[in-house]
Design a protein around this motif. Structure first.
Motif, PDB file in Angstrom:
ATOM      1  N   GLN A 269     -31.163  -2.414 -14.874  1.00 30.73           N
ATOM      2  CA  GLN A 269     -30.543  -1.266 -14.198  1.00 30.73           C
ATOM      3  C   GLN A 269     -31.386  -0.843 -12.996  1.00 30.73           C
ATOM      4  O   GLN A 269     -30.861  -0.601 -11.917  1.00 30.73           O
ATOM      5  CB  GLN A 269     -30.418  -0.084 -15.172  1.00 30.73           C
ATOM      6  N   GLN A 270     -32.689  -0.762 -13.194  1.00 31.48           N
ATOM      7  CA  GLN A 270     -33.582  -0.356 -12.117  1.00 31.48           C
ATOM      8  C   GLN A 270     -33.564  -1.373 -10.981  1.00 31.48           C
ATOM      9  O   GLN A 270     -33.546  -1.018  -9.818  1.00 31.48           O
ATOM     10  CB  GLN A 270     -35.003  -0.162 -12.632  1.00 31.48           C
TER      11      GLN A 270
ATOM     12  N   GLY B  69     -28.290   0.110 -21.159  1.00 31.81           N
ATOM     13  CA  GLY B  69     -29.490   0.693 -20.565  1.00 31.81           C
ATOM     14  C   GLY B  69     -29.359   2.160 -20.222  1.00 31.81           C
ATOM     15  O   GLY B  69     -29.922   2.626 -19.232  1.00 31.81           O
TER      16      GLY B  69
ATOM     17  N   TYR C  97     -25.644   2.134 -25.926  1.00 28.60           N
ATOM     18  CA  TYR C  97     -26.699   2.635 -25.034  1.00 28.60           C
ATOM     19  C   TYR C  97     -27.732   1.552 -24.757  1.00 28.60           C
ATOM     20  O   TYR C  97     -28.165   1.372 -23.618  1.00 28.60           O
ATOM     21  CB  TYR C  97     -27.402   3.849 -25.643  1.00 28.60           C
ATOM     22  N   THR C  98     -28.127   0.829 -25.793  1.00 27.28           N
ATOM     23  CA  THR C  98     -29.123  -0.233 -25.633  1.00 27.28           C
ATOM     24  C   THR C  98     -28.587  -1.342 -24.743  1.00 27.28           C
ATOM     25  O   THR C  98     -29.276  -1.800 -23.822  1.00 27.28           O
ATOM     26  CB  THR C  98     -29.534  -0.799 -27.007  1.00 27.28           C
ATOM     27  N   LYS C  99     -27.362  -1.765 -24.986  1.00 28.62           N
ATOM     28  CA  LYS C  99     -26.774  -2.844 -24.191  1.00 28.62           C
ATOM     29  C   LYS C  99     -26.642  -2.461 -22.720  1.00 28.62           C
ATOM     30  O   LYS C  99     -26.827  -3.296 -21.837  1.00 28.62           O
ATOM     31  CB  LYS C  99     -25.389  -3.223 -24.718  1.00 28.62           C
TER      32      LYS C  99
ATOM     33  N   SER D 205     -29.088   6.369 -21.990  1.00 30.24           N
ATOM     34  CA  SER D 205     -29.565   7.081 -23.177  1.00 30.24           C
ATOM     35  C   SER D 205     -28.767   8.344 -23.486  1.00 30.24           C
ATOM     36  O   SER D 205     -29.059   9.019 -24.471  1.00 30.24           O
ATOM     37  CB  SER D 205     -31.050   7.425 -23.026  1.00 30.24           C
TER      38      SER D 205
ATOM     39  N   THR E 198     -32.728  -4.212 -20.473  1.00 28.59           N
ATOM     40  CA  THR E 198     -31.537  -3.652 -19.848  1.00 28.59           C
ATOM     41  C   THR E 198     -31.904  -2.553 -18.874  1.00 28.59           C
ATOM     42  O   THR E 198     -31.341  -2.464 -17.783  1.00 28.59           O
ATOM     43  CB  THR E 198     -30.566  -3.111 -20.916  1.00 28.59           C
ATOM     44  N   ALA E 199     -32.866  -1.727 -19.241  1.00 28.74           N
ATOM     45  CA  ALA E 199     -33.309  -0.660 -18.340  1.00 28.74           C
ATOM     46  C   ALA E 199     -33.923  -1.251 -17.081  1.00 28.74           C
ATOM     47  O   ALA E 199     -33.689  -0.749 -15.967  1.00 28.74           O
ATOM     48  CB  ALA E 199     -34.305   0.247 -19.048  1.00 28.74           C
ATOM     49  N   ALA E 200     -34.690  -2.324 -17.220  1.00 27.18           N
ATOM     50  CA  ALA E 200     -35.277  -2.985 -16.058  1.00 27.18           C
ATOM     51  C   ALA E 200     -34.188  -3.571 -15.169  1.00 27.18           C
ATOM     52  O   ALA E 200     -34.277  -3.513 -13.936  1.00 27.18           O
ATOM     53  CB  ALA E 200     -36.244  -4.079 -16.503  1.00 27.18           C
TER      54      ALA E 200
END
Length: 92
Positions: free
Chosen positions: A6-7, A75, A71-73, A77, A2-4
């Motif tokens: 977002q980036q 992305g 938060y995990t879904k 914190s 998910t963070a990837a």
């Protein structure tokens, strides 16, 4: 992942008009349950976990567990990042 995603969304916005099948697939937002949406919106407004728990008749621990899943879904914190993301998505 998910963070990837977002980036990659941030980077894709810098490439005006970029359109690929992978970018289109990445634009599919993570789906929150109705309860998660309720908690996310309350948390984004600055409501404490204890206040959310009392208003939804849950334990504070359950609210915190939901927030971690949210938060995990999405992305993010922090509640501040959550609020910014929800505002950017138009309230999802």
């Amino acid at each position: 992942a998910t963070a990837a995603a977002q980036q990659s969304a941030v980077l894709a916005r810098t490439c005006e008009g970029a359109r690929t099948p992978l970018l289109a697939a990445a634009n599919t937002p993570a789906q929150l349950t109705a309860r998660q949406r309720d908690i996310a919106h309350l948390a984004a407004k600055g409501t404490t976990s204890k206040q959310i728990a009392e208003s939804l008749h849950l334990s504070t621990r359950t609210v915190d567990n939901h927030l971690q899943t949210i938060y995990t879904k999405l992305g993010v914190s922090t509640r501040r990042e959550l609020a910014a993301l929800l505002q950017e998505q138009g309230g999802e």
